[in-house]
Enzyme design. Sequence first.
Site, mmCIF file in Angstrom:
data_model
loop_
_atom_site.group_PDB
_atom_site.id
_atom_site.type_symbol
_atom_site.label_atom_id
_atom_site.label_comp_id
_atom_site.label_asym_id
_atom_site.label_seq_id
_atom_site.Cartn_x
_atom_site.Cartn_y
_atom_site.Cartn_z
ATOM 1 N N ARG A 201 0.811 -1.243 0.000
ATOM 2 C CA ARG A 201 0.000 0.000 0.000
ATOM 3 C C ARG A 201 0.834 1.279 0.000
ATOM 4 O O ARG A 201 0.361 2.349 0.374
ATOM 5 C CB ARG A 201 -0.984 0.027 1.173
ATOM 6 N N GLU B 271 11.264 20.586 -22.616
ATOM 7 C CA GLU B 271 10.499 20.807 -21.375
ATOM 8 C C GLU B 271 10.986 22.078 -20.665
ATOM 9 O O GLU B 271 10.207 22.762 -20.008
ATOM 10 C CB GLU B 271 10.612 19.593 -20.439
ATOM 11 N N LYS C 54 8.144 24.111 -11.558
ATOM 12 C CA LYS C 54 7.310 22.909 -11.376
ATOM 13 C C LYS C 54 6.869 22.803 -9.914
ATOM 14 O O LYS C 54 5.725 22.459 -9.618
ATOM 15 C CB LYS C 54 8.040 21.639 -11.833
ATOM 16 N N ARG D 297 -2.160 22.678 -12.722
ATOM 17 C CA ARG D 297 -1.099 21.734 -13.100
ATOM 18 C C ARG D 297 -1.231 21.340 -14.575
ATOM 19 O O ARG D 297 -0.246 20.981 -15.215
ATOM 20 C CB ARG D 297 -1.121 20.504 -12.182
ATOM 21 N N HIS E 165 1.647 14.156 -27.698
ATOM 22 C CA HIS E 165 1.312 12.749 -27.413
ATOM 23 C C HIS E 165 0.689 12.067 -28.632
ATOM 24 O O HIS E 165 0.977 10.914 -28.931
ATOM 25 C CB HIS E 165 0.324 12.656 -26.243
HETATM 26 P P1 NAD Z 1 14.611 7.332 -20.633
HETATM 27 O O1 NAD Z 1 14.367 7.111 -19.210
HETATM 28 O O2 NAD Z 1 14.243 6.264 -21.595
HETATM 29 O O3 NAD Z 1 16.154 7.708 -20.830
HETATM 30 C C1 NAD Z 1 16.620 7.991 -22.129
HETATM 31 C C2 NAD Z 1 17.890 7.204 -22.452
HETATM 32 O O4 NAD Z 1 18.993 7.771 -21.757
HETATM 33 C C3 NAD Z 1 17.846 5.747 -22.040
HETATM 34 O O5 NAD Z 1 18.465 4.977 -23.022
HETATM 35 C C4 NAD Z 1 18.662 5.716 -20.758
HETATM 36 O O6 NAD Z 1 19.251 4.459 -20.496
HETATM 37 C C5 NAD Z 1 19.697 6.754 -21.052
HETATM 38 N N1 NAD Z 1 20.284 7.421 -19.908
HETATM 39 C C6 NAD Z 1 19.663 7.879 -18.804
HETATM 40 N N2 NAD Z 1 20.505 8.587 -18.058
HETATM 41 C C7 NAD Z 1 21.699 8.562 -18.676
HETATM 42 C C8 NAD Z 1 22.962 9.135 -18.390
HETATM 43 N N3 NAD Z 1 23.153 9.941 -17.352
HETATM 44 N N4 NAD Z 1 23.989 8.870 -19.224
HETATM 45 C C9 NAD Z 1 23.787 8.093 -20.332
HETATM 46 N N5 NAD Z 1 22.616 7.567 -20.679
HETATM 47 C C10 NAD Z 1 21.584 7.806 -19.847
HETATM 48 O O7 NAD Z 1 13.872 8.661 -21.157
HETATM 49 P P2 NAD Z 1 13.477 10.046 -20.471
HETATM 50 O O8 NAD Z 1 13.336 10.991 -21.586
HETATM 51 O O9 NAD Z 1 14.346 10.371 -19.311
HETATM 52 O O10 NAD Z 1 12.033 9.727 -19.846
HETATM 53 C C11 NAD Z 1 10.926 9.451 -20.657
HETATM 54 C C12 NAD Z 1 9.831 8.893 -19.791
HETATM 55 O O11 NAD Z 1 9.471 9.855 -18.810
HETATM 56 C C13 NAD Z 1 8.565 8.537 -20.540
HETATM 57 O O12 NAD Z 1 8.155 7.263 -20.139
HETATM 58 C C14 NAD Z 1 7.569 9.581 -20.081
HETATM 59 O O13 NAD Z 1 6.251 9.092 -20.077
HETATM 60 C C15 NAD Z 1 8.046 9.859 -18.699
HETATM 61 N N6 NAD Z 1 7.652 11.176 -18.161
HETATM 62 C C16 NAD Z 1 7.063 11.208 -16.946
HETATM 63 C C17 NAD Z 1 6.709 12.418 -16.387
HETATM 64 C C18 NAD Z 1 6.119 12.462 -15.011
HETATM 65 O O14 NAD Z 1 5.685 13.510 -14.577
HETATM 66 N N7 NAD Z 1 6.113 11.357 -14.291
HETATM 67 C C19 NAD Z 1 6.941 13.611 -17.070
HETATM 68 C C20 NAD Z 1 7.557 13.549 -18.331
HETATM 69 C C21 NAD Z 1 7.906 12.321 -18.875
HETATM 70 N N1 GLY Z 2 4.710 16.227 -16.569
HETATM 71 C C1 GLY Z 2 3.467 16.852 -16.259
HETATM 72 C C2 GLY Z 2 3.161 16.846 -14.819
HETATM 73 O O1 GLY Z 2 3.962 16.433 -14.004
HETATM 74 O O2 GLY Z 2 2.088 17.235 -14.451
#
Ligand code: NAD
Ligand code: GLY
Length: 365
Positions: A124, A188, A230, A244, A255
Amino acid sequence: MPQVLTIKVKVSHRSYDIKIGNNILADFPHQLNEIVQGRQIIIVSNSIVYGYYGQQVKEGLIAQGFDVLVYLVPDGEEYKTWQEAENILTILLEAGFNRDAVIAALGGGVIGDLAGFAASIYQRGIDLVQLPTTLLAQVDSSVGGKVAVNHPLGKNMIGAFHQPLGVWTDLKALNTLPEREWIAGLAEVVKYGAIWDEEFFAYLEENVQHIKNRDLDVVREIIGRSCQIKAEIVGQDEKEQGIRAMLNFGHTIGHALEKVTEYKIYRHGEAVAIGMVYAAKIAVYIEMCSVQIVEKLEILLRKLGLPVEMPDVSMDLILESLYLDKKVRKKELVFVLPRKIGQVEIIRGITPQTIKDCLDRPRNI
Ligand code: NAD
Ligand code: GLY
């Protein structure tokens, strides 16, 4: 500017810190121990990120008296799944981790969302710490508590709000980040200026070359300001009942574009860059802002190396996927549209014809 920046995020009667610094991962085990004192902890990462930074974190935690497990997820968005979340839960159960256990997410947004989701449901809900290593994760996904996995029928469709205990953002980790990931994360950063802070947008315009060179002071500034914005927004509207949603600027079309191209052509930030430009074009079309806003966005995004043009994709497919998005309310599309740089509004009722008109006319609407 101080070497370590601390930004407070205030949520649900508590607050947590985002600590931003060069090599902050070296201090993380000691600082975590001051908060949770040597408990069971699992580091969730992937082999690329763990290969660079994992051993240091693991050894540091062991030295502080933590009981440490490691779970490595294969790299890629396609592993942000229920199955991988279940794998994490199984390991925790087999190791006898209790409700005092902590999950540490070491990686980009994929790892943060997946590990965070596992933390939100294990017994939980257990404590989560975010150790973001991509620019996107450092300025967006590690802050604010949105955690999720993908479902075959939709991205991020299974999730929760689960705020972390803290976020440790190591600027040094960006040294190994591939160029394309760095640039995608910048979309972003531009978004924060566009929705909230005209001065920050101007700062980005003035510092394009320093940003491209990843000059440390400028990197600290853009990550710090993005996190402050943020934190301010999440502090006012943790569960996205109102403002938000502004953080979704560029994401409605972005998207849809990612989906129509089957997540194979664009990084998330690249699709958001195109989405922001077309949201601005819609705003011009409905006479909400001047065409200069489109131009300013286009110029900055282009200079940073981001795409700004709608590719040759089926408008019908884009429209179809717009209507499947989480942002549809009572069958009405919800768009975040700019009034000017630094100010956006949440607008309902944009018609499919308006969208088609704007998307079909790539330039000079
Ligand atoms: P990712 O996590 O896939 O990372 C991108 C690539 O970089 C991967 O191949 C990873 O292994 C590599 N990598 C990571 N850190 C590294 C480093 N320091 N050195 C070398 N390589 C490195 O992609 P991302 O763009 O970080 O995240 C995308 C995800 O985030 C999506 O799933 C998206 O839906 C999610 N997201 C979530 C939120 C939220 O509010 N929770 C907001 C925006 C995006
Ligand atoms: N990435 C959008 C949010 O956190 O609301």
